[in-house]
Design a protein around this motif. Sequence first.
Motif, short mmCIF file in Angstrom:
data_model
loop_
_atom_site.label_atom_id
_atom_site.label_comp_id
_atom_site.label_asym_id
_atom_site.label_seq_id
_atom_site.Cartn_x
_atom_site.Cartn_y
_atom_site.Cartn_z
N TYR A 162 -45.02 -2.60 71.53
CA TYR A 162 -44.40 -1.92 70.40
C TYR A 162 -44.21 -0.44 70.72
O TYR A 162 -45.09 0.19 71.32
N TYR A 163 -43.09 0.13 70.27
CA TYR A 163 -42.84 1.57 70.37
C TYR A 163 -42.27 2.03 69.04
O TYR A 163 -41.22 1.55 68.61
N GLN A 164 -42.98 2.98 68.38
CA GLN A 164 -42.64 3.36 67.02
C GLN A 164 -42.67 4.89 66.85
O GLN A 164 -43.65 5.47 66.39
N PHE B 69 -39.52 12.56 68.08
CA PHE B 69 -39.85 11.52 69.05
C PHE B 69 -41.13 11.81 69.82
O PHE B 69 -41.63 10.94 70.54
N ASN B 70 -41.69 13.02 69.67
CA ASN B 70 -42.98 13.32 70.29
C ASN B 70 -44.14 12.74 69.48
O ASN B 70 -45.26 12.70 69.97
N ASP B 71 -43.85 12.31 68.27
CA ASP B 71 -44.85 11.67 67.42
C ASP B 71 -44.56 10.17 67.43
O ASP B 71 -43.65 9.70 66.75
N TYR B 72 -45.32 9.44 68.22
CA TYR B 72 -45.04 8.01 68.38
C TYR B 72 -46.33 7.20 68.44
O TYR B 72 -47.41 7.71 68.74
N ILE B 73 -46.18 5.91 68.15
CA ILE B 73 -47.26 4.93 68.29
C ILE B 73 -46.80 3.88 69.27
O ILE B 73 -45.70 3.35 69.16
N ASP C 254 -51.70 6.69 70.10
CA ASP C 254 -51.18 7.47 68.98
C ASP C 254 -51.02 8.89 69.49
O ASP C 254 -52.01 9.58 69.75
N SER C 255 -49.78 9.33 69.69
CA SER C 255 -49.55 10.62 70.35
C SER C 255 -50.05 11.80 69.53
O SER C 255 -50.35 12.86 70.10
N LYS C 256 -50.15 11.65 68.21
CA LYS C 256 -50.66 12.72 67.35
C LYS C 256 -51.68 12.15 66.37
O LYS C 256 -51.40 11.96 65.19
N PRO C 257 -52.89 11.86 66.88
CA PRO C 257 -53.92 11.26 66.03
C PRO C 257 -54.55 12.30 65.09
O PRO C 257 -54.31 13.51 65.25
N PRO C 258 -55.35 11.86 64.14
CA PRO C 258 -56.07 12.80 63.28
C PRO C 258 -57.02 13.68 64.10
O PRO C 258 -57.40 13.34 65.22
N VAL C 259 -57.42 14.80 63.53
CA VAL C 259 -58.34 15.72 64.20
C VAL C 259 -59.65 15.01 64.53
O VAL C 259 -60.24 14.33 63.68
N GLY C 260 -60.09 15.13 65.79
CA GLY C 260 -61.35 14.54 66.22
C GLY C 260 -61.25 13.09 66.65
O GLY C 260 -62.26 12.48 67.03
N VAL C 261 -60.04 12.50 66.62
CA VAL C 261 -59.83 11.10 67.02
C VAL C 261 -59.08 11.07 68.34
O VAL C 261 -58.10 11.80 68.54
N LYS C 262 -59.53 10.23 69.27
CA LYS C 262 -58.87 10.11 70.57
C LYS C 262 -57.48 9.51 70.41
O LYS C 262 -57.24 8.70 69.50
N SER C 263 -56.59 9.84 71.33
CA SER C 263 -55.20 9.38 71.23
C SER C 263 -55.00 7.97 71.78
O SER C 263 -53.93 7.39 71.59
N ASN C 264 -56.01 7.40 72.46
CA ASN C 264 -55.83 6.06 73.02
C ASN C 264 -57.06 5.20 72.78
O ASN C 264 -58.19 5.70 72.65
N ASP C 265 -56.82 3.88 72.73
CA ASP C 265 -57.88 2.90 72.53
C ASP C 265 -57.64 1.71 73.45
O ASP C 265 -56.52 1.20 73.55
N PHE C 266 -58.72 1.26 74.11
CA PHE C 266 -58.66 0.08 74.97
C PHE C 266 -59.59 -0.98 74.41
O PHE C 266 -60.73 -0.70 74.04
#
Length: 210
Positions: free
Chosen positions: A150-152, A158-162, A188-200
């Motif tokens: 998925y690309y959203q 476009f710099n803010d994407y999931i 999540d290219s722009k996650p909330p403050v204190g949250v990492k931008s990637n999850d595995f």
Amino acid sequence: FLETKRGNTEKDSYKASTKIVYDNNSTGVTWGEINGEYGKTNTQTDTNNIYLHIRHIHALNAKTLRAEGFVQVQSDRFKQIRRRSLLGVDLRYKLEFLKNAKGYIAGGLMGEKIDYISTVDPDENNIRFSSYLSYSIDLTKDAQLSALVYYQPKVDDFNDYINTNKVTLELKVYKELYLNFGISYDIDSKPPVGVKSNDFTQNTSFIYKF
């Protein structure tokens, strides 16, 4: 899935998931999926999320073109998301040139509303492009490999994407019982403050189809 540990490690984990599909064998398919996870280690909660997705697919012609509508609601305490709600539509095209496999590409628009737990991040109301690529192939009569991307991006940024990526291997064990190996990688290219931008995530589960 239930897990309890006592002794040197104090841990409780709970996970449940179900998927229901309705096919009228003519013009439409509707399916819904719900899953939730909760985990606690040494009296500290470390996992707490729930996810609900419902999608209807309607045939526009006999073979290749489909219209889709979907709604989704989710929450994830450790991503600071109290509630994320989606409402969207898209067109899906079947990739007919593939041999011994199935592939689809889709694109559309969706509305997104996010209520954050943290007071640092303002709540969001967004319009995003929604696109995905789906592929599956039968490796043998008892084994199937599938991938979904998925690309959203936001329509005005476009710099803010999931970006969501999933790969699954499904093996038939006995009759309608299957063993499922899954890997997912989310950005999540722009996650909330204190949250990492990637999850595995890697998971192994049994699936019973009926």
